[in-house]
Design a protein around this motif. Structure first.
Motif, short mmCIF file in Angstrom:
data_model
loop_
_atom_site.label_atom_id
_atom_site.label_comp_id
_atom_site.label_asym_id
_atom_site.label_seq_id
_atom_site.Cartn_x
_atom_site.Cartn_y
_atom_site.Cartn_z
N LEU A 293 -25.77 -44.82 -11.96
CA LEU A 293 -25.22 -44.53 -13.25
C LEU A 293 -23.75 -44.39 -13.33
CD1 LEU A 293 -27.71 -41.74 -14.25
CD2 LEU A 293 -27.58 -44.21 -15.22
N GLY A 294 -23.14 -44.76 -12.27
CA GLY A 294 -21.62 -44.80 -12.29
C GLY A 294 -20.97 -43.48 -11.92
N THR A 295 -21.38 -42.84 -11.06
CA THR A 295 -20.96 -41.61 -10.88
C THR A 295 -20.81 -41.21 -9.08
OG1 THR A 295 -21.54 -40.25 -12.90
CG2 THR A 295 -21.28 -38.99 -10.96
N VAL A 296 -19.93 -40.68 -8.67
CA VAL A 296 -19.56 -40.49 -7.47
C VAL A 296 -20.43 -39.62 -6.87
CG1 VAL A 296 -17.81 -40.35 -5.26
CG2 VAL A 296 -17.48 -41.68 -7.44
N PRO A 297 -21.46 -39.76 -5.79
CA PRO A 297 -22.16 -38.53 -5.41
C PRO A 297 -21.40 -37.62 -4.24
CG PRO A 297 -23.30 -40.53 -4.92
CD PRO A 297 -21.73 -40.95 -5.43
N VAL A 298 -21.42 -36.46 -4.35
CA VAL A 298 -21.06 -35.52 -3.18
C VAL A 298 -22.38 -34.95 -2.55
CG1 VAL A 298 -19.77 -33.34 -2.45
CG2 VAL A 298 -19.01 -34.90 -4.48
N VAL A 299 -22.56 -35.62 -1.25
CA VAL A 299 -23.78 -35.28 -0.74
C VAL A 299 -23.89 -34.05 0.29
CG1 VAL A 299 -24.24 -37.78 -1.03
CG2 VAL A 299 -23.33 -37.07 1.31
N LEU A 300 -25.16 -33.55 0.39
CA LEU A 300 -25.37 -32.62 1.33
C LEU A 300 -26.68 -32.90 1.79
CD1 LEU A 300 -24.82 -28.80 1.31
CD2 LEU A 300 -26.89 -29.62 1.91
N GLY A 301 -27.02 -33.30 2.99
CA GLY A 301 -28.24 -33.74 3.58
C GLY A 301 -28.05 -33.88 5.05
N LEU B 67 -11.57 -33.47 -4.23
CA LEU B 67 -12.00 -33.70 -5.42
C LEU B 67 -10.92 -33.61 -6.52
CD1 LEU B 67 -15.60 -32.20 -5.46
CD2 LEU B 67 -14.78 -34.22 -4.93
N LYS B 68 -10.27 -32.55 -6.56
CA LYS B 68 -8.93 -32.22 -7.51
C LYS B 68 -8.03 -33.35 -7.47
CE LYS B 68 -9.67 -27.18 -7.58
NZ LYS B 68 -8.96 -26.00 -7.45
N LEU B 69 -7.81 -33.77 -6.11
CA LEU B 69 -7.03 -34.99 -5.81
C LEU B 69 -7.46 -36.19 -6.32
CD1 LEU B 69 -4.33 -36.37 -4.33
CD2 LEU B 69 -5.86 -36.45 -2.39
N LEU B 70 -8.67 -36.51 -6.31
CA LEU B 70 -9.14 -37.69 -6.78
C LEU B 70 -9.14 -37.72 -8.39
CD1 LEU B 70 -12.18 -38.22 -4.42
CD2 LEU B 70 -10.12 -39.55 -4.51
N ASP B 71 -9.24 -36.55 -8.88
CA ASP B 71 -9.49 -36.60 -10.47
C ASP B 71 -7.88 -36.89 -11.09
OD1 ASP B 71 -10.22 -35.62 -12.93
OD2 ASP B 71 -9.21 -33.75 -12.82
N GLN B 72 -6.94 -36.49 -10.20
CA GLN B 72 -5.58 -36.73 -10.51
C GLN B 72 -5.04 -38.04 -10.20
OE1 GLN B 72 -3.90 -34.71 -12.53
NE2 GLN B 72 -5.79 -33.37 -12.43
N ASN B 73 -5.80 -38.83 -9.27
CA ASN B 73 -5.23 -40.15 -8.72
C ASN B 73 -6.36 -41.37 -8.98
OD1 ASN B 73 -4.40 -42.39 -7.32
ND2 ASN B 73 -3.34 -41.05 -6.06
N GLU B 74 -6.21 -41.86 -10.16
CA GLU B 74 -7.19 -42.72 -10.58
C GLU B 74 -7.42 -43.77 -9.67
OE1 GLU B 74 -10.04 -44.45 -13.47
OE2 GLU B 74 -8.96 -42.38 -13.38
N SER B 75 -6.49 -44.44 -9.07
CA SER B 75 -6.65 -45.46 -7.99
C SER B 75 -7.41 -45.12 -6.79
CB SER B 75 -5.24 -46.19 -7.48
OG SER B 75 -4.46 -45.01 -6.86
N LEU B 76 -7.15 -43.96 -6.29
CA LEU B 76 -8.18 -43.25 -5.23
C LEU B 76 -9.62 -43.16 -5.73
CD1 LEU B 76 -5.68 -40.51 -3.60
CD2 LEU B 76 -6.30 -42.82 -2.75
N TYR B 77 -9.56 -42.68 -6.92
CA TYR B 77 -10.94 -42.33 -7.32
C TYR B 77 -11.91 -43.92 -7.49
CZ TYR B 77 -14.74 -41.12 -10.51
OH TYR B 77 -16.21 -40.78 -11.11
N ARG B 78 -11.18 -44.77 -7.87
CA ARG B 78 -11.59 -45.99 -8.20
C ARG B 78 -12.12 -46.69 -6.76
NH1 ARG B 78 -11.68 -48.84 -12.72
NH2 ARG B 78 -10.52 -47.83 -14.59
N GLN B 79 -11.60 -46.27 -5.63
CA GLN B 79 -12.08 -47.01 -4.39
C GLN B 79 -13.32 -46.64 -3.99
OE1 GLN B 79 -9.52 -45.60 -1.44
NE2 GLN B 79 -7.69 -46.42 -2.29
N TYR B 80 -14.06 -45.52 -4.63
CA TYR B 80 -15.46 -45.31 -4.50
C TYR B 80 -16.40 -46.08 -5.31
CZ TYR B 80 -13.96 -41.19 -2.11
OH TYR B 80 -13.49 -40.24 -1.00
N PHE B 81 -15.62 -46.98 -6.03
CA PHE B 81 -16.48 -48.06 -6.66
C PHE B 81 -16.43 -49.51 -6.16
CE2 PHE B 81 -16.30 -44.66 -9.47
CZ PHE B 81 -17.28 -44.10 -9.86
#
Length: 225
Positions: A129-137, A168-182
């Motif tokens: 669905l286009g969301t970055v998972p934060v995993v615990l497993g 997570l706060k850093l990625l929220d403020q930095n669009e280019s870093l966030y887009r790397q997860y896609f």
């Protein structure tokens, strides 16, 4: 499809089954909760859905002894988390689920039990669905056997929930870093399994291609051992 800690062993299961089909990679017929497959045809550009929420979590079975519950209690001290599900008296209707998940930048894909290969729809649905998972497993290595390493964030990569929150706060403020997860979406797509029909189809295919005979003599030791 449940892990050993959620099921009780039964001695009557021994010397009964010819093949195993579970979420585990060492099953004769592995049926995971989802999968990553190569994109075929169409545009290679993936458009990230509009995000109105930072971190989300849906929980319908709360247990304070679960590792995920304890981690959440610490994490929420450092970052705002939108919580849903029966555990928080905010049930989510099936018709609202996809829109909710896609509206979150990050989703807490926290498993209720920690076992090798036990990686459920809690991971695959956000990916789809286009969301970055934060995993615990299980371990990051185990996840990377099934999905690209740059498609998710693992809690074990951080020394504390506070450090994860800062990331997570850093990625929220930095669009280019966030887009790397896609970036993996350029070549791959994620999908969820349809339990029941999927096991039947994969089992039929396996039997058609493999004519050898075998029996699983000690299922209890293999699964619960």
């Amino acid at each position: 499809m449940e892990p050993p800690s959620n099921l009780a062993p039964h001695s009557t299961l021994n010397n009964l089954f010819n093949l195993t089909t579970t979420y585990r990679q060492d099953s004769d017929i592995m049926v995971p909760y989802g999968q990553i497959s190569e994109k075929t045809g169409g545009s290679t550009t993936f458009k990230i859905p509009y995000k109105s929420k930072l971190v989300c979590w849906i929980v319908s079975r709360w247990n304070s002894n679960y590792k995920r519950s304890q981690y959440y209690e610490n994490l929420k001290q450092h970052i705002s988390i939108e919580t849903y599900g029966r555990s928080f008296n905010r049930p989510v209707r099936n018709e609202d689920y996809s829109d909710l998940i896609s509206s979150c930048k990050f989703y807490l894909s926290f498993e209720n039990s920690i076992h090798k290969d036990y990686i459920t729809e809690k991971l695959y649905n956000p990916l789809k669905l286009g969301t970055v998972p934060v995993v615990l497993g299980p371990t990051r290595k185990n996840y990377e056997e099934l999905i690209p390493g740059n498609a998710f964030i693992h809690v074990d990569d951080f020394s504390s929930p506070k450090e994860l929150a800062e990331h997570l706060k850093l990625l929220d403020q930095n669009e280019s870093l966030y887009r790397q997860y896609f970036t993996w979406r350029e070549h791959f797509v994620a999908s969820s399994a349809y339990f029941g029909p999927e096991q039947a189809c994969w089992a039929c295919d396996h039997i058609r291609r493999n004519k050898n005979y075998r029996v699983v003599k000690d299922l209890n030791s293999w699964f619960w051992g």
